[in-house]
Motif scaffolding. Structure first.
Motif, short mmCIF file in Angstrom:
data_model
loop_
_atom_site.label_atom_id
_atom_site.label_comp_id
_atom_site.label_asym_id
_atom_site.label_seq_id
_atom_site.Cartn_x
_atom_site.Cartn_y
_atom_site.Cartn_z
N SER A 118 0.81 -1.23 0.00
CA SER A 118 0.00 0.00 0.00
C SER A 118 0.84 1.27 0.00
CB SER A 118 -0.94 0.00 1.22
OG SER A 118 -0.19 -0.07 2.43
N GLN A 119 1.97 1.28 0.69
CA GLN A 119 2.77 2.50 0.80
C GLN A 119 3.84 2.61 -0.28
OE1 GLN A 119 2.03 4.93 3.08
NE2 GLN A 119 0.25 3.61 3.46
N PHE A 120 4.40 1.48 -0.69
CA PHE A 120 5.45 1.50 -1.71
C PHE A 120 4.91 1.11 -3.09
CE2 PHE A 120 8.92 0.39 1.67
CZ PHE A 120 8.73 1.64 2.24
N ASN A 121 3.59 0.79 -3.12
CA ASN A 121 2.93 0.39 -4.38
C ASN A 121 3.60 -0.81 -5.04
OD1 ASN A 121 0.96 2.51 -4.33
ND2 ASN A 121 2.58 3.93 -4.94
N TRP A 122 4.01 -1.78 -4.23
CA TRP A 122 4.59 -3.00 -4.77
C TRP A 122 3.48 -3.95 -5.20
CZ3 TRP A 122 9.28 -4.87 -1.36
CH2 TRP A 122 10.28 -3.88 -1.38
N ILE A 125 13.97 1.87 13.54
CA ILE A 125 13.15 1.96 12.31
C ILE A 125 11.94 2.85 12.56
CG2 ILE A 125 11.86 0.69 10.57
CD1 ILE A 125 13.53 -1.78 11.26
N ALA A 126 11.30 2.66 13.71
CA ALA A 126 10.11 3.46 14.04
C ALA A 126 10.45 4.94 14.14
CB ALA A 126 9.50 2.97 15.36
N ILE A 127 11.57 5.27 14.76
CA ILE A 127 11.98 6.68 14.87
C ILE A 127 12.21 7.27 13.48
CG2 ILE A 127 13.86 8.19 15.65
CD1 ILE A 127 14.15 6.31 18.09
N ALA A 128 12.86 6.52 12.60
CA ALA A 128 13.10 7.00 11.24
C ALA A 128 11.78 7.26 10.51
CB ALA A 128 13.95 5.99 10.48
N VAL A 183 12.32 9.96 7.58
CA VAL A 183 13.67 9.81 7.01
C VAL A 183 13.68 8.64 6.03
CG1 VAL A 183 16.10 9.39 7.52
CG2 VAL A 183 14.71 10.72 9.11
N ALA A 184 13.64 8.93 4.74
CA ALA A 184 13.77 7.92 3.67
C ALA A 184 13.09 6.61 4.04
CB ALA A 184 15.25 7.69 3.37
N PRO A 185 11.75 6.55 4.01
CA PRO A 185 11.03 5.36 4.48
C PRO A 185 11.50 4.05 3.86
CG PRO A 185 9.49 7.14 4.07
CD PRO A 185 10.83 7.61 3.57
N GLN A 186 11.79 4.04 2.57
CA GLN A 186 12.21 2.79 1.95
C GLN A 186 13.56 2.31 2.51
OE1 GLN A 186 11.94 2.11 -2.18
NE2 GLN A 186 9.85 2.83 -2.38
N GLY A 225 16.51 -1.54 7.70
CA GLY A 225 16.28 -2.03 9.05
C GLY A 225 15.90 -3.50 9.07
N LEU A 226 15.13 -3.90 8.06
CA LEU A 226 14.74 -5.30 7.96
C LEU A 226 15.95 -6.22 7.81
CD1 LEU A 226 11.54 -5.43 5.72
CD2 LEU A 226 11.87 -6.65 7.87
N LEU A 227 16.92 -5.79 7.04
CA LEU A 227 18.11 -6.61 6.83
C LEU A 227 18.89 -6.80 8.13
CD1 LEU A 227 19.38 -5.20 3.40
CD2 LEU A 227 18.07 -7.30 3.84
N ILE A 228 19.04 -5.71 8.89
CA ILE A 228 19.74 -5.80 10.18
C ILE A 228 18.95 -6.68 11.14
CG2 ILE A 228 20.61 -4.49 12.15
CD1 ILE A 228 20.91 -2.10 10.21
N PHE A 229 17.63 -6.48 11.18
CA PHE A 229 16.77 -7.27 12.05
C PHE A 229 16.89 -8.75 11.71
CE2 PHE A 229 12.76 -9.18 13.40
CZ PHE A 229 12.56 -8.62 14.65
N ALA A 230 16.94 -9.07 10.40
CA ALA A 230 17.03 -10.47 9.97
C ALA A 230 18.27 -11.15 10.55
CB ALA A 230 17.05 -10.54 8.44
#
Length: 415
Positions: A244-248, A302-305, A310-313, A319-324
């Protein structure tokens, strides 16, 4: 099948267990993505989609509790084969004409799939302790890491497969192809999997499904919180946010989530390299505490960004990569510790109790993911995720720790 006959019995059984687990996981990941994308396409909102998975997670809680006891009584080969058969039935339930594909029917099929998945997982994880020689704690950790990591890599591939099959064959065509393939795996497993694997010498009463080991109970509580922290933003909120937000489109969402879980699985296989101490002892409660604290910082950043725009994508995807990476180490570490802590006779009962807690965390996270995202957005999901992880770290303070460099993991399992 001559290749299997030429191997030692433990290695042959390990490969059969792993192959069963891989095949099941592939269809499980694909089914989840098929249901999520198909019903999002039909216009269901995030909370409604979350409710489709409600019974899947709920019956996972029940199955792990009962399944460990059942595995100790009838053997892990039977509980594993039962899980494969039930998944074939669950897939077959979704082959009805589209006009009959109602929400109650999908929830019922997901309930059966949840039972199947946790019977299969509990059986696979419990079997490894029985196939590794006593005192070989390092080998046990490596085998557990390999099984867990490869499973998650294939689950990620399943996400991609689900999106691809939905685009190529449609919903029913995708379901039919998976049911046929898994049915073949089930027939092979019936013939070759060892008949007495995991059957306890003494018949334990049902009340013994509730672990009496403080180490198992503490680790189970930490596991519940850890998986609630992941699923509160990953299961429903993230896929819908990306769409919905990135239109993927479906391909992009499926491919990204697949890549994420595959990478997460690969890191899990390498967890022993990150967590083994300088003295070469396997990890203990200190490692669980350290890695939980490290993980808790990621969702809140990620939430603060996102709050600051700050550049949502970059914020979400980076952040997802670090979390993984950090979550993968936490998960693999927990998967080793539960097998180390579990009793030798009736191992499936302790493992089943632990995965009951795991399923409870997933259930909690799934429900919160749909509701919180719909009402408060992804940022709120991320903050709740960090709070859960900090609670997991607090609980981990009570896990057993090595007393000296000469202590072996056997002392952990007696704690």
């Amino acid at each position: 099948m001559q290749f299997l006959h030429n191997l030692s019995s433990p290695m042959r059984q390990y490969l059969l267990v792993t192959g069963n687990y891989w095949a099941f996981t592939l269809t499980d990941g694909a089914l989840r993505m098929l249901v999520l994308l198909h019903f999002h396409q039909l216009g269901y909102n995030p909370l409604q989609i979350a409710l489709l998975f409600l019974f899947y997670e709920f019956f996972g809680v029940v199955t792990n509790l009962v399944g460990g006891w059942l595995g100790a009584r009838i053997g892990l080969n039977r509980t594993m084969n039962l899980g494969l058969a039930l998944q074939v039935v669950a897939l077959s339930m979704l082959l009805v004409p589209s006009q009959y594909l109602s929400v109650p029917l999908v929830m019922a099929a997901q309930a059966l799939s949840g039972i199947a998945k946790d019977l299969n997982k509990m059986s696979a994880k419990s079997s490894i302790k029985l196939l590794v020689p006593d005192q070989a704690s390092g080998a046990l950790y490596r085998w557990i890491a390999l099984l867990t990591g490869s499973k998650n890599a294939l689950k990620g591939l399943g996400f991609f497969l689900g999106g691809a099959l939905l685009a190529a064959l449609g919903f029913q065509g995708a379901i039919a192809s998976m049911a046929i393939a898994l049915g073949i795996v089930w027939l092979i497993s019936l013939k070759y999997l060892k008949q007495d694997l995991g059957k306890a010498k003494a018949k334990s009463p049902f009340k013994d499904v509730f672990s009496k080991s403080p180490a198992v109970n503490i680790l189970s509580a930490a596991r519940l919180l850890l998986f609630a922290s992941r699923d509160v933003w990953f299961v429903i909120a993230l896929p819908v946010f990306l769409a919905s937000q990135f239109n993927w489109d479906h391909w992009q969402v499926g491919a990204f989530l697949a890549s994420w879980v595959i990478g997460y699985g690969i890191v899990q296989t390498q967890a022993p390299m990150f967590t083994t101490t300088r003295s070469s002892l396997p990890p203990d409660g200190r490692a669980a505490l350290f890695w939980a604290i490290a993980l808790a910082t990621v969702p809140v950043l990620i939430a603060i960004a996102l709050f600051k725009g700050v550049a949502p994508q970059i914020a979400v995807l980076g952040g997802l990569l670090i979390f993984a990476v950090i979550f993968a180490v936490n998960s693999s570490l927990h998967s080793y510790l539960i097998v180390a802590y579990a009793r030798e006779d009736g191992v499936s009962m302790d493992v089943g109790f632990y995965y009951m807690a795991n399923a409870t965390g997933r259930l909690l996270g799934t429900l919160l993911s749909g509701w919180v995202f719909q009402t408060k957005g992804l940022e709120a999901c991320l903050l709740i995720s960090s709070a859960f992880i900090l609670l997991a770290a607090l609980v981990s303070l009570g896990l057993p720790k090595h007393k000296s460099s000469s202590q072996e993991v056997g002392s952990l399992s007696r704690s």
